[in-house]
Scaffold this active site. Structure first.
Site, PDB file in Angstrom:
ATOM      1  N   LYS A 319       0.957  -1.181  -0.137  1.00  0.00           N
ATOM      2  CA  LYS A 319      -0.024  -0.153  -0.028  1.00  0.00           C
ATOM      3  C   LYS A 319       0.833   1.205   0.033  1.00  0.00           C
ATOM      4  O   LYS A 319       0.481   2.239  -0.619  1.00  0.00           O
ATOM      5  CB  LYS A 319      -0.976  -0.048   1.363  1.00  0.00           C
ATOM      6  N   GLU A 320       1.947   1.255   0.622  1.00  0.00           N
ATOM      7  CA  GLU A 320       2.773   2.346   0.690  1.00  0.00           C
ATOM      8  C   GLU A 320       3.767   2.690  -0.423  1.00  0.00           C
ATOM      9  O   GLU A 320       3.968   3.704  -0.838  1.00  0.00           O
ATOM     10  CB  GLU A 320       3.589   2.417   2.211  1.00  0.00           C
ATOM     11  N   SER A 321       4.397   1.613  -1.034  1.00  0.00           N
ATOM     12  CA  SER A 321       5.315   1.684  -1.781  1.00  0.00           C
ATOM     13  C   SER A 321       5.246   0.747  -3.110  1.00  0.00           C
ATOM     14  O   SER A 321       6.186   0.891  -4.071  1.00  0.00           O
ATOM     15  CB  SER A 321       6.930   1.614  -1.148  1.00  0.00           C
ATOM     16  N   TYR A 449      -8.162   4.040   4.104  1.00  0.00           N
ATOM     17  CA  TYR A 449      -6.546   3.516   4.078  1.00  0.00           C
ATOM     18  C   TYR A 449      -6.621   2.138   5.101  1.00  0.00           C
ATOM     19  O   TYR A 449      -5.930   1.218   4.072  1.00  0.00           O
ATOM     20  CB  TYR A 449      -5.546   4.302   4.705  1.00  0.00           C
TER      21      TYR A 449
END
Length: 466
Positions: A319-321, A449
């Site tokens: 999800k982040e990168s 999120y």
């Protein structure tokens, strides 16, 4: 003793002859679950906020590739969910009869398994407008003798997917041509059965012609030339008492077919043999391997320190990168877990592009958040959601929502209650409340999120072994 001998004889008979073309089997096992399906139509689904769809884990329908969720049905369903204004929850189920059971019991809303529209299924569900056509072919190894007539298959054993239309097609052929086939029904899907033909474990299987073509394009030892049944319409299934949902899906299908969207997706997953090969043979594909990313080992080490399932931490990294160790956001967040410079420094990361340092810096931050919430939220599954939201928006804003939940008499141990108030922190009535210390926040983005990370985790948990 006689009873034991009788059971052993029965087992031997089934092993030798397989499943024959009788109705007794279905009469014995089939529950009448379809007579009174649960009442749950589009309005209730939209009010609930998500739609549940059953899919296959296959190289064309739905799978994980390099951490990303992909597939023909997956992309169609994701587009449909956005059109309906709801989130998409996927259920991977290979048992077709169980899929219809779940649909009628309200555990799912759509079966997106490329069903042939056939009268034998009309009592189980309604079918949407056709998404395309499906022909059926016999799949066998090309070192076997060619098939010139159905008589060449007399006495042969054919393995097929359990509860698929293939059994009815083969039984009809037996009757028409006066041959005897041993039909073995399997819980494996068509992809897995085709793989067993390729490796010589079984001699014959039956599959959708397009799916067989995809496999044959990169397995040169397969022959798929013998037709079992001509093309017929394929569609999705919905409950018989959900007319509004059926109408909405049909309208969406008509629009997407007319725009060329469906045809483009079809070409992407069914006509590009090179991509199909990599999807079906990569270690990073849930169809062929059991790896999510090149960083699985360090993610597992970090998850051990957190006491998390490593697939949950992998979901957060994705999800982040997107597993890009050199990723940098417009705001300056860097590395696998996208930490801001001040956080990188605080948790001892000198080189944010070093995967191990970046990952462990993020893990140390997550451990800090875990300690922050542990006394207030003792239940670990609930606490994970508070941690994820805090990671995204800052624990001060989540703590404000926790205080608001307490003030309004809600159980602040439950994320369901606290997330409601976090979503309200963009309204003056709430962010100006005296118990709020961190002010205005677009809290709904953090709520979404958390949902996103947990949906990715559910996919990883279903398709990737621990």
């Amino acid at each position: 003793m006689q009873k034991i001998v009788y059971v052993l004889i029965l087992i031997s008979v089934f092993a030798l002859f397989g499943v024959q073309c009788t109705q007794k089997e279905h009469e014995l096992k089939e529950e009448i679950f379809y007579e009174n399906p649960i009442i749950l139509d589009l309005e209730e689904i939209q009010k609930r906020g998500f739609i549940r769809a059953i899919v296959d884990n296959s190289s064309t329908s739905y799978y994980i590739y390099k951490g990303r969720r992909m597939g023909y049905e997956f992309e169609l369903l994701k587009n449909l969910a956005a059109h309906l204004g709801v989130r998409l929850h996927l259920i991977v189920q290979s048992d077709i009869n169980e899929a219809f059971y779940m649909l009628n019991k309200g555990r799912a809303d759509i079966i997106a398994m490329n069903f042939e529209v056939h009268e034998s299924r009309f009592h189980l569900a309604n079918f949407t407008h056709p998404l395309g056509e499906m022909g059926t072919v016999l799949v066998h190894h090309n070192d076997r003798d060619g098939i010139n007539s159905w008589q060449d298959l007399d006495g042969k054993t054919i393995h097929i997917r359990k509860d698929a239309i293939y059994k009815a097609q083969l039984c009809k052929i037996q009757q028409e041509y006066g041959i005897q086939l041993s039909i073995i029904e399997s819980n494996l899907d068509s992809d897995a059965l085709i793989h067993q033909v390729k490796t010589g474990k079984i001699a014959y299987t039956v599959a959708d012609k397009v799916e067989a073509l995809v496999n044959a394009s990169y397995h040169s030892n397969l022959t798929i030339e013998w037709e079992v049944a001509p093309k017929a319409d394929v569609a999705w299934a919905v409950r018989k008492n959900a007319p509004a949902l059926e109408e909405a899906i049909n309208a969406w299908m008509s629009a997407k077919t007319g725009s060329g969207y469906v045809q483009t997706l079809y070409a992407k997953y069914y006509k590009n043999s090179t991509n199909s090969y990599y999807r079906s043979n990569s270690d990073f594909s849930s169809v062929a391997g059991n790896r999510i990313s090149p960083y699985d080992e360090i993610i597992q080490k970090g998850a051990d320190q957190l006491g998390w399932d490593w697939r949950l931490l992998a979901s957060l990294v994705y999800k982040e990168s997107n597993f890009d160790s050199e990723a940098e956001s417009y705001a300056g967040a860097q590395g696998l877990l996208q930490l801001m410079p001040v956080t990188l420094q605080r948790f001892g990361v000198d080189n944010p592009q070093d995967p191990y340092q970046s990952l462990m810096g993020g893990v140390n931050y997550l451990k800090y958040l875990d300690r922050f919430w542990k006394e207030r939220i003792p239940e670990s599954n609930e606490r994970v959601q508070f941690i994820l939201a805090s990671y995204n928006i800052g624990h001060g804003h989540v703590e404000d929502a926790w205080r608001l939940a307490l003030k309004y008499g809600k159980n602040a141990h439950l994320w369901e209650n606290v997330s409601t108030f976090l979503g309200l922190k963009s309204h003056p009535e709430y962010y100006k409340d005296p118990v709020v210390k961190s002010g205005f926040a677009k809290g709904h983005t953090a709520v979404n999120y958390v949902q996103d990370v947990l949906l990715i985790y559910e996919s990883y948990r279903t398709l990737i072994n621990p």
